[in-house]
Write an enzyme that holds these catalytic residues in place. Structure first.
Site, short mmCIF file in Angstrom:
data_model
loop_
_atom_site.label_atom_id
_atom_site.label_comp_id
_atom_site.label_asym_id
_atom_site.label_seq_id
_atom_site.Cartn_x
_atom_site.Cartn_y
_atom_site.Cartn_z
N PRO A 145 -12.08 2.33 -0.41
CA PRO A 145 -12.11 0.90 -0.09
C PRO A 145 -11.09 0.10 -0.90
CG PRO A 145 -14.33 1.75 -0.24
CD PRO A 145 -13.42 2.86 -0.71
N TYR A 146 -10.86 0.52 -2.15
CA TYR A 146 -9.83 -0.15 -2.95
C TYR A 146 -8.46 -0.03 -2.30
CZ TYR A 146 -6.22 -0.64 -6.51
OH TYR A 146 -5.08 -1.00 -7.17
N ALA A 147 -8.08 1.20 -1.94
CA ALA A 147 -6.78 1.41 -1.32
C ALA A 147 -6.67 0.66 0.00
CB ALA A 147 -6.54 2.91 -1.11
N SER A 149 -8.18 -2.10 0.76
CA SER A 149 -8.04 -3.53 0.48
C SER A 149 -6.61 -3.88 0.07
CB SER A 149 -9.03 -3.97 -0.61
OG SER A 149 -8.67 -3.49 -1.89
#
Length: 310
Positions: A145-147, A149
């Site tokens: 999810p970080y990547a 975002s």
């Protein structure tokens, strides 16, 4: 650098605090912005803010996702380093935080600062795991999810029309956050408490010294570049995590103790920076060797511990 006013977001962060100091030392008018309560490490952000204050640099508290951003309008350049860091922490409930602080905040900042040159700090994590040096035109493959975002933030910046996007690779050095690998490994060697080692330790990274990253970021604000330019900012030489542990052990005289942990979700096998475009367009290459950069970081850890222990 012909900048009348520069806005730096994430100014109390690991990289942002170094960037603010470098810009101020260069004689530039800097509005340093951060939201300590949204930081990846509140303790580290407060320590960085205190260090900036000692240098006469005030940090303005602004939450980019919710606060009025009108005071940021009129900047010549916006260097957007604020965001929610962390691959592992972005799974589950952390996904909403990553979207809030990386996507919504970027969208609002772009709208508030229309007309300014905009430099967005993105991440090598958008590529996924690399089998060869990543080129900026390669297909992206965000695995967390970080990547994801960060990839969405890039899309917003591209649509803005005046942005330059910098994909940072595995940054380390003084003020590195406590959750980051080298910070954990160095502290483990200094106090003897094992640090977690995720996976088999055979992962490799383009470890990039923070001073080199700051230099590239300032160059990106200086050099005329086509709108939407994407640049990899990283060391083109990959080093294995176990090799890095050995290097830390050599520099400290004792290898950091570790405790094995399962591979973390979203953790890629390799990051590998292809930097030909940064060299051609910015005249920039990473200059700090891993041993030299680790020595600087170790010195910072020792100084920090000396202050803490009186």
């Amino acid at each position: 650098m012909p900048v009348v006013r520069a806005v730096v977001t994430g100014a109390a962060g690991f990289i942002g605090s170094h960037l603010v100091q470098a810009l101020v030392a260069g004689g530039h008018d800097v509005l340093a912005v951060d939201a300590v309560e949204r930081a990846g490490s509140r303790e580290a952000a407060l320590a960085n803010r205190a260090e900036l204050a000692q240098a006469g640099i005030a940090v303005t508290e602004i939450d980019l996702a919710t606060d009025d951003l009108s005071r940021l309008a009129g900047a010549d350049v916006v260097l957007h380093l604020a965001g929610r860091p962390g691959v592992r922490s972005s799974f589950g409930p952390g996904a909403a935080d990553a979207h809030r602080d990386n996507v919504i905040a970027t969208e609002r900042l772009l709208a508030a600062c229309r007309g300014a040159r905009f430099v967005l700090a993105s991440s090598s994590s958008v590529y996924g795991s690399a089998e060869r040096p990543c080129a900026e035109g390669d297909r992206i493959d965000p695995l967390s999810p970080y990547a994801a975002s960060k990839a969405l933030a890039e899309q917003l910046a591209q649509a803005n029309g005046a942005a330059v996007i910098l994909r940072y690779f595995s940054v380390y050095g003084p003020r590195q956050r406590p959750d980051m690998a080298f910070h954990r490994f160095i502290e483990a060697a200094l106090d003897g408490s094992p640090a977690p080692l995720y996976g088999d330790g055979r992962q490799s990274r383009s470890f990039t010294y923070v001073g080199d990253v700051v230099a590239a970021t300032i160059r990106a604000a200086q050099v005329p570049l086509p709108a939407g330019t994407v640049l990899n900012i990283g060391n083109p030489h990959t080093v294995g995590v176990r090799d890095a542990l050995d290097r830390i052990g050599t520099l400290l005289g004792t290898r950091p103790p570790t405790v094995a942990k399962d591979a973390a979700p979203g953790d890629v096998t390799r990051t590998w920076a292809g930097t030909d475009r940064a060299a051609a367009l910015l005249g920039w290459t990473a200059r700090t060797s891993l041993d030299e950069g680790l020595a600087h970081q170790i010195s910072w850890h020792r100084a920090r511990r000396k202050v803490a222990h009186g």
